[in-house]
Enzyme design. Sequence first.
Site, PDB file in Angstrom:
ATOM      1  N   GLN A  20       3.188  27.332  47.352  1.00  0.00           N
ATOM      2  CA  GLN A  20       3.407  28.675  46.379  1.00  0.00           C
ATOM      3  C   GLN A  20       2.698  29.203  46.282  1.00  0.00           C
ATOM      4  O   GLN A  20       1.094  28.760  46.854  1.00  0.00           O
ATOM      5  CB  GLN A  20       3.235  27.534  44.733  1.00  0.00           C
ATOM      6  N   LYS A  31      11.168  23.545  40.132  1.00  0.00           N
ATOM      7  CA  LYS A  31      11.828  23.144  42.270  1.00  0.00           C
ATOM      8  C   LYS A  31      12.073  21.604  42.277  1.00  0.00           C
ATOM      9  O   LYS A  31      13.109  21.376  43.344  1.00  0.00           O
ATOM     10  CB  LYS A  31      10.994  23.684  42.731  1.00  0.00           C
ATOM     11  N   ASP A  78      11.020  29.584  52.362  1.00  0.00           N
ATOM     12  CA  ASP A  78      10.783  30.539  51.135  1.00  0.00           C
ATOM     13  C   ASP A  78      11.146  31.704  52.400  1.00  0.00           C
ATOM     14  O   ASP A  78      11.482  33.069  51.442  1.00  0.00           O
ATOM     15  CB  ASP A  78       9.374  30.876  51.113  1.00  0.00           C
TER      16      ASP A  78
END
Length: 289
Positions: free
Chosen positions: A101, A57, A124
């Site tokens: 994460q 990412k 997200d």
Amino acid sequence: MTNSSPAQLIDGIALSREIRADIAHRTSLLKQKGITPGLAVVLVGDNQASQVYVRNKVKACADAGLHSVLEQYPASMSEDDLLARIDALNTDASIHGILVQLPLPAHIDAQKVIEAIAPSKDVDGFHVNSAGALMVGRPGFWPCTPYGCMKMLESIGFDLKGKHAVVIGRSNIVGKPMALMLLQKNATVTICHSGTKDLKAMTLQADVIVAAVGKVNVLTADMVKPGAVVIDVGMNRNALGKLCGDVDFEGVKQVASYITPVPGGVGPMTITMLLVNTVEAAERLAAGG
Ligand code: NAP
């Protein structure tokens, strides 16, 4: 029954390249206004797979000209300390998107941490505000994986109106938002899960199937209507240790009209849509909201 010719691939790498070129362009326009879109990636613990994901990412951000910071903390980090970091990132003007994460260590309440992210930085798309916005069709951030699947369907000009879509899996990060996005495009949607009595009876009716389970060969050729479009979200290891999806690719590609490969399908699209959401967050801020 088989299709007259093998399915065409929906290439997530090639499509990502196109979208990332657009992201780089939008980023350069923002930079002309003195704004560099910024993503903060927060990793707690030493999960090997997570380390690979976050590195990918951060690299994708750099390649597209975005600013990114990777904050890594030991698994022993307390929930309070993590919440304090999120708070700081919420008010950091150089950061437009925050990604924590998952999974987090067991002593940390992941949902509580996600809810601590400012909705305007929830790239997200896991915050309840984002989930609610998707539910009622308001602007928000769409979760990256199902968003990437929608872009893949769009790339082949697949008109979902009136089509029957079957989603296998009902997680909050893939299956449920996927179903809502398909519904928003006027598909008739069936959601299947571990309690579904006859999965094959459902999938055989589908014009489009999205498999998001996490089990090898959940979808085999005999379960697919000829000409159906098959999107494989799964990421598994087969008996030889090779990365594979949920779909029996070799068999299903003889029946489907389009199919996504694993690797090289939904995976790269997920990261691409994270970049899209981050640039979108920066653009919204630049536009005053
Ligand atoms: P998850 O939270 O474990 O959800 C799996 C879903 O599959 C659950 O809803 C479960 O049903 C359902 N299920 C399990 N066995 C089933 C069966 N035999 N038949 C029908 N449904 C069944 O997983 P997830 O986070 O959604 O991820 C799904 C897969 O996608 C995983 O392989 C993951 O690694 C992959 N993934 C890939 C990406 C990417 O970027 N490519 C991103 C995210 C996830 P119940 O709800 O009844 O338990």
